[in-house]
Design an enzyme around this catalytic site. Structure first.
Site, PDB file in Angstrom:
ATOM      1  N   ASN A 221      -4.678   6.055  -1.486  1.00 59.15           N
ATOM      2  CA  ASN A 221      -3.502   6.742   0.113  1.00 59.15           C
ATOM      3  C   ASN A 221      -3.590   7.125  -0.143  1.00 59.15           C
ATOM      4  O   ASN A 221      -2.669   8.570   1.103  1.00 59.15           O
ATOM      5  CB  ASN A 221      -2.656   4.909   0.481  1.00 59.15           C
ATOM      6  CG  ASN A 221      -2.959   4.053   1.048  1.00 59.15           C
ATOM      7  OD1 ASN A 221      -4.634   3.966   1.769  1.00 59.15           O
ATOM      8  ND2 ASN A 221      -2.715   3.075   1.141  1.00 59.15           N
TER       9      ASN A 221
ATOM     10  N   SER B 213       0.963  -1.352  -0.043  1.00 63.17           N
ATOM     11  CA  SER B 213      -0.459   0.014  -0.272  1.00 63.17           C
ATOM     12  C   SER B 213       1.050   1.470   0.481  1.00 63.17           C
ATOM     13  O   SER B 213       0.215   2.551   0.006  1.00 63.17           O
ATOM     14  CB  SER B 213      -1.095   0.005   1.510  1.00 63.17           C
ATOM     15  OG  SER B 213       0.028   0.167   2.600  1.00 63.17           O
TER      16      SER B 213
ATOM     17  N   GLU C  37      -7.293  -1.769  -6.552  1.00 58.92           N
ATOM     18  CA  GLU C  37      -6.145  -0.655  -7.197  1.00 58.92           C
ATOM     19  C   GLU C  37      -5.140  -1.759  -8.475  1.00 58.92           C
ATOM     20  O   GLU C  37      -4.058  -2.421  -7.678  1.00 58.92           O
ATOM     21  CB  GLU C  37      -5.597   0.329  -6.299  1.00 58.92           C
ATOM     22  CG  GLU C  37      -5.932   1.288  -5.844  1.00 58.92           C
ATOM     23  CD  GLU C  37      -5.577   2.546  -4.877  1.00 58.92           C
ATOM     24  OE1 GLU C  37      -6.078   3.482  -4.978  1.00 58.92           O
ATOM     25  OE2 GLU C  37      -4.998   1.721  -4.035  1.00 58.92           O
TER      26      GLU C  37
ATOM     27  N   HIS D 249      -3.912  -3.782  -5.437  1.00 60.71           N
ATOM     28  CA  HIS D 249      -3.706  -3.144  -4.298  1.00 60.71           C
ATOM     29  C   HIS D 249      -5.339  -4.276  -3.726  1.00 60.71           C
ATOM     30  O   HIS D 249      -6.271  -2.955  -4.658  1.00 60.71           O
ATOM     31  CB  HIS D 249      -3.144  -2.043  -3.821  1.00 60.71           C
ATOM     32  CG  HIS D 249      -3.375  -1.093  -2.140  1.00 60.71           C
ATOM     33  ND1 HIS D 249      -4.223   0.050  -2.540  1.00 60.71           N
ATOM     34  CD2 HIS D 249      -3.057  -1.693  -1.575  1.00 60.71           C
ATOM     35  CE1 HIS D 249      -4.058   0.114  -1.066  1.00 60.71           C
ATOM     36  NE2 HIS D 249      -3.872  -1.154  -0.363  1.00 60.71           N
TER      37      HIS D 249
END
Length: 317
Positions: A220, A149, A182, A170
Site C-alpha cells: 500500500n 492495512s 505482509e 496483512h
C-alpha cells in the site's frame, strides 16, 4: 565432584529451559475477529490448511452470512481443484467447514487459542479496546496480530501487555486467491513471534514478506501514492494531461497491470482509499504523496464509493 556435577546438571537444565522458551510456537488454533470479507477469507484458508478456527463477530446473523460466504467460496474452489473427483471435493468442503466454529464472545474463546487475528473496522480506538480486553483473557503464549492495512501496528500493540507477542499480519483480498502476506515486525516483536507468524503464513500456502511498521507497509505504501497520482493526473486533464480511460488503458497495456488505477480504485473502494490517505496525511502533512484529492473527496461526499455503491469513477449496473 558432586558439587561440580550438580552445577553441570543445573547448567544443562537451565540451557534446556532457555532453548525451550526460544522455540517457535506451532500455530494450530486460530481465532479470527471480524466476519467480514477479510476475516472470513482468513478463517477459510486457515481451516482449509488443517487449523482449528473460531470466527468471531457481534451477531449470529453476521456469522451466518460469513459462513454461507465461506461455503460458497469453498464449493467454487473444490469444483476446480477436484474436477475429476467430485466426492473428494465434497469431503474437502465438509472437512473445512467442520474446522470452523463461530462465537459472538471473543473473550470466552481466546483462552485456548495460539493466534488471534483481528480483521475489524479500521478504527484505532475500536481496535485498542478489543485488544486491551482480550489481553486479559488470552493465554500467555497467544500471539496477537492485526490485519490492518493503514494503521500503525505499534499504536495497536501498545493497548496490550504483550508487545513482544504482537505483530501485523496483512492479507490481501480475496484472501483465498492472493498469495502474499505482509508480516510486520514492530520494535518490540520478539524473533520467536515473528518466525512463528512466518511459519504460519507458509502453512497457509502463502508467501510471507517482512517489513517494518511504516505507513502502508510495502504494497500500500507503493500502491496508494500511485493511485493518488493517477487521480491528480486526471484532475489536470483540462490542461491536456490524460483522461481516466486513457490512463487505465496505458497502465494495462504499457505496464502490464491487470487493472488500470481507476478500475482498481473503484474495486478497492474510494471511501477506503480516502480513509488511508487522510490518515497518512495527518501523520505527515507536508508529504506531497499524502495530499488529499478534491476529486476523490467529492465522489466520497456524494456516496460514490466505486463498485460496491454502483458508481465511482465509473458507473456499474
Amino acid at each position: 565432584m558432586a558439587f561440580v556435577t550438580r552445577q553441570f546438571v543445573r547448567s544443562v537444565s537451565s540451557s534446556s529451559t532457555a532453548s525451550a522458551a526460544a522455540k517457535k510456537i506451532v500455530i494450530k488454533h486460530v481465532t479470527v475477529i471480524g466476519g467480514g470479507l477479510m476475516g472470513a477469507g482468513i478463517a477459510q484458508v486457515a481451516a482449509a490448511t488443517g487449523h482449528t478456527v473460531v470466527l468471531v463477530d457481534q451477531t449470529e446473523d453476521i456469522l451466518a452470512k460469513s459462513r454461507r460466504g465461506i461455503e460458497e467460496s469453498l464449493r467454487r474452489m473444490a469444483k476446480k481443484k477436484f474436477a475429476e473427483n467430485p466426492k473428494a471435493g465434497a469431503e474437502f468442503v465438509e472437512k473445512t467447514l467442520g474446522s470452523i466454529s463461530t462465537s459472538t464472545d471473543a473473550a470466552a474463546v481466546v483462552h485456548s487459542t495460539d493466534l488471534v487475528v483481528e480483521a475489524i473496522v479500521e478504527n484505532l480506538a475500536v481496535k485498542n479496546d478489543l485488544f486491551k480486553r482480550l489481553d486479559k483473557f488470552a493465554a500467555e503464549h497467544t500471539i496477537f496480530a492485526s490485519n490492518t492495512s493503514s494503521l500503525q501496528i505499534t499504536s495497536i500493540a501498545n493497548a496490550t501487555t504483550r508487545q513482544d507477542r504482537f505483530a501485523g499480519l496483512h492479507f490481501f483480498n480475496p484472501v483465498p486467491m492472493m498469495k502474499l502476506v505482509e508480516v510486520i515486525k514492530i520494535p518490540m516483536t520478539s524473533q520467536k513471534t515473528f518466525e512463528s507468524l512466518v511459519d504460519f503464513s507458509k502453512a497457509l500456502g502463502k508467501h510471507p514478506v517482512s517489513c517494518k511498521d511504516t505507513p502502508g507497509f510495502i504494497v500500500n505504501r507503493l500502491l496508494v501514492p500511485y493511485l493518488m497520482e493517477a487521480i491528480r493526473l486526471h484532475e489536470r486533464a483540462s490542461a491536456g494531461d490524460a483522461s481516466k480511460e486513457d490512463i487505465d488503458v496505458a497502465m494495462k497495456l504499457g505496464a502490464g497491470y491487470p487493472m488500470g488505477p481507476f478500475e482498481l480504485l473503484d474495486y478497492v473502494g474510494l471511501d477506503t482509499t480516502k480513509f488511508i490517505v487522510d490518515g497518512w496525511h495527518e501523520l505527515d502533512v507536508k508529504d506531497p504523496m499524502f495530499q488529499p484529492s478534491p476529486a476523490l473527496n467529492k465522489l466520497v461526499a456524494e456516496k460514490k464509493f466505486g463498485k460496491k455503491s454502483g458508481e465511482g469513477f465509473y458507473k456499474y449496473k
